[in-house]
Write a protein that holds these residues in place. Sequence first.
Motif, short mmCIF file in Angstrom:
data_model
loop_
_atom_site.label_atom_id
_atom_site.label_comp_id
_atom_site.label_asym_id
_atom_site.label_seq_id
_atom_site.Cartn_x
_atom_site.Cartn_y
_atom_site.Cartn_z
N ALA A 56 51.81 -68.41 70.13
CA ALA A 56 52.32 -69.38 71.11
C ALA A 56 52.87 -68.67 72.34
O ALA A 56 52.60 -69.09 73.48
N GLU A 57 53.61 -67.59 72.14
CA GLU A 57 54.18 -66.88 73.29
C GLU A 57 53.12 -66.12 74.07
O GLU A 57 53.22 -66.01 75.29
N ILE A 58 52.13 -65.63 73.39
CA ILE A 58 51.03 -64.95 74.09
C ILE A 58 50.28 -65.96 74.95
O ILE A 58 49.99 -65.70 76.12
N MET A 59 49.99 -67.13 74.40
CA MET A 59 49.29 -68.14 75.20
C MET A 59 50.15 -68.61 76.37
O MET A 59 49.62 -68.82 77.47
N ALA A 60 51.45 -68.75 76.15
CA ALA A 60 52.33 -69.13 77.26
C ALA A 60 52.34 -68.05 78.34
O ALA A 60 52.33 -68.35 79.54
N HIS A 61 52.33 -66.79 77.93
CA HIS A 61 52.29 -65.67 78.88
C HIS A 61 50.98 -65.70 79.68
O HIS A 61 50.99 -65.54 80.91
N ILE A 62 49.86 -65.89 78.99
CA ILE A 62 48.56 -65.97 79.66
C ILE A 62 48.53 -67.14 80.63
O ILE A 62 48.12 -67.01 81.78
N ASP A 63 49.00 -68.29 80.15
CA ASP A 63 49.00 -69.49 80.99
C ASP A 63 49.86 -69.27 82.24
O ASP A 63 49.43 -69.62 83.35
N ALA A 64 51.03 -68.68 82.08
CA ALA A 64 51.90 -68.44 83.23
C ALA A 64 51.24 -67.50 84.24
O ALA A 64 51.34 -67.71 85.46
N PHE A 66 47.96 -67.14 84.71
CA PHE A 66 46.90 -67.89 85.38
C PHE A 66 47.47 -68.91 86.37
O PHE A 66 46.89 -69.11 87.44
N VAL A 67 48.57 -69.54 86.03
CA VAL A 67 49.20 -70.49 86.96
C VAL A 67 49.55 -69.77 88.26
O VAL A 67 49.19 -70.22 89.35
N LYS A 68 50.20 -68.63 88.15
CA LYS A 68 50.65 -67.90 89.34
C LYS A 68 49.49 -67.29 90.12
O LYS A 68 49.44 -67.38 91.34
N GLU A 69 48.58 -66.66 89.41
CA GLU A 69 47.53 -65.89 90.07
C GLU A 69 46.29 -66.69 90.45
O GLU A 69 45.55 -66.28 91.34
N MET A 70 46.05 -67.80 89.76
CA MET A 70 44.81 -68.53 90.02
C MET A 70 45.02 -70.01 90.31
O MET A 70 44.55 -70.51 91.32
N PHE A 71 45.72 -70.72 89.44
CA PHE A 71 45.81 -72.17 89.59
C PHE A 71 46.59 -72.58 90.83
O PHE A 71 46.13 -73.43 91.61
N GLU A 72 47.77 -72.02 91.04
CA GLU A 72 48.55 -72.38 92.23
C GLU A 72 47.84 -72.04 93.53
O GLU A 72 47.85 -72.86 94.45
N PRO A 73 47.22 -70.85 93.64
CA PRO A 73 46.45 -70.60 94.87
C PRO A 73 45.32 -71.62 95.08
O PRO A 73 45.09 -72.05 96.21
N LEU A 74 44.63 -71.99 94.01
CA LEU A 74 43.58 -73.00 94.13
C LEU A 74 44.15 -74.34 94.55
O LEU A 74 43.55 -75.06 95.35
N GLU A 75 45.31 -74.68 94.04
CA GLU A 75 45.91 -75.99 94.32
C GLU A 75 46.54 -76.07 95.71
O GLU A 75 46.55 -77.14 96.31
N GLY A 76 47.05 -74.95 96.21
CA GLY A 76 47.79 -75.03 97.47
C GLY A 76 47.26 -74.20 98.61
O GLY A 76 47.71 -74.36 99.74
N SER A 116 46.33 -77.04 70.13
CA SER A 116 45.39 -77.85 70.91
C SER A 116 45.94 -78.26 72.28
O SER A 116 45.20 -78.25 73.27
N THR A 117 47.21 -78.58 72.37
CA THR A 117 47.78 -79.00 73.65
C THR A 117 47.74 -77.87 74.66
O THR A 117 47.35 -78.07 75.82
N THR A 118 48.11 -76.67 74.24
CA THR A 118 48.10 -75.52 75.13
C THR A 118 46.68 -75.16 75.56
O THR A 118 46.42 -74.93 76.74
N ILE A 119 45.78 -75.13 74.61
CA ILE A 119 44.39 -74.78 74.90
C ILE A 119 43.77 -75.80 75.86
O ILE A 119 43.17 -75.45 76.87
N ARG A 120 43.94 -77.07 75.54
CA ARG A 120 43.39 -78.14 76.38
C ARG A 120 43.99 -78.07 77.79
O ARG A 120 43.28 -78.17 78.79
N GLY A 121 45.31 -77.88 77.87
CA GLY A 121 45.98 -77.83 79.16
C GLY A 121 45.50 -76.70 80.05
O GLY A 121 45.32 -76.87 81.25
#
Length: 187
Positions: A56-64, A66-76, A116-121
């Motif tokens: 769970a913590e590894i996936m949260a780390h990966i997600d964070a 990607f949010v910073k490096e990829m998703f937020e730049p794509l969104e904004g 499933s929630t983390t993966i789907r998100g």
Amino acid sequence: MVRIVFEKPDAIALVAEVFRELGYEGASMSEITARTKLSKGSLYHFFPGGKEQMAAEIMAHIDAWFVKEMFEPLEGGEPRAAIGRMWETTDSYFRSGRRVCLIGAFALDETRDRFSTTIRGYFQRWIEALAGALRKAGLPGAEAKALAEEAVVGIQGALTLARALGDETIFGRSLARLKQRLETATD
């Protein structure tokens, strides 16, 4: 010899590589301690909830990341620059096809049900962020969504195929084709 780890992020990075190599089910505590050189005491100090907490913590780390490096730049960001950055970030993160997508790997086995929630998100946010950038670049909504799905599917498929065939150049060629496809669509 036992490895000394001073910070939890160090442990997260080490355990993540074990999960990448063996999957969730294959990564027993004895395999994790052997491959990371961390004692069980250190692991339980950082992850009192055991292997499930580690994942769970590894996936949260990966997600964070990607949010910073990829998703937020794509969104904004400026859409074409953000999409260009996405290709560079993707290539770098997955080490040009030599590193498996851990969240993608977890989606393929029984681990999917636990997280499933983390993966789907993770995958939904990637598709939506890319689709949003494509819409800002001028594509109609349905076309942007379809192209974003195609890009994420292509990335994940290229990672799988490169790993299965032991040829990371597949990943680079696939990224180049996907990048060209998106550039052509937004010209």
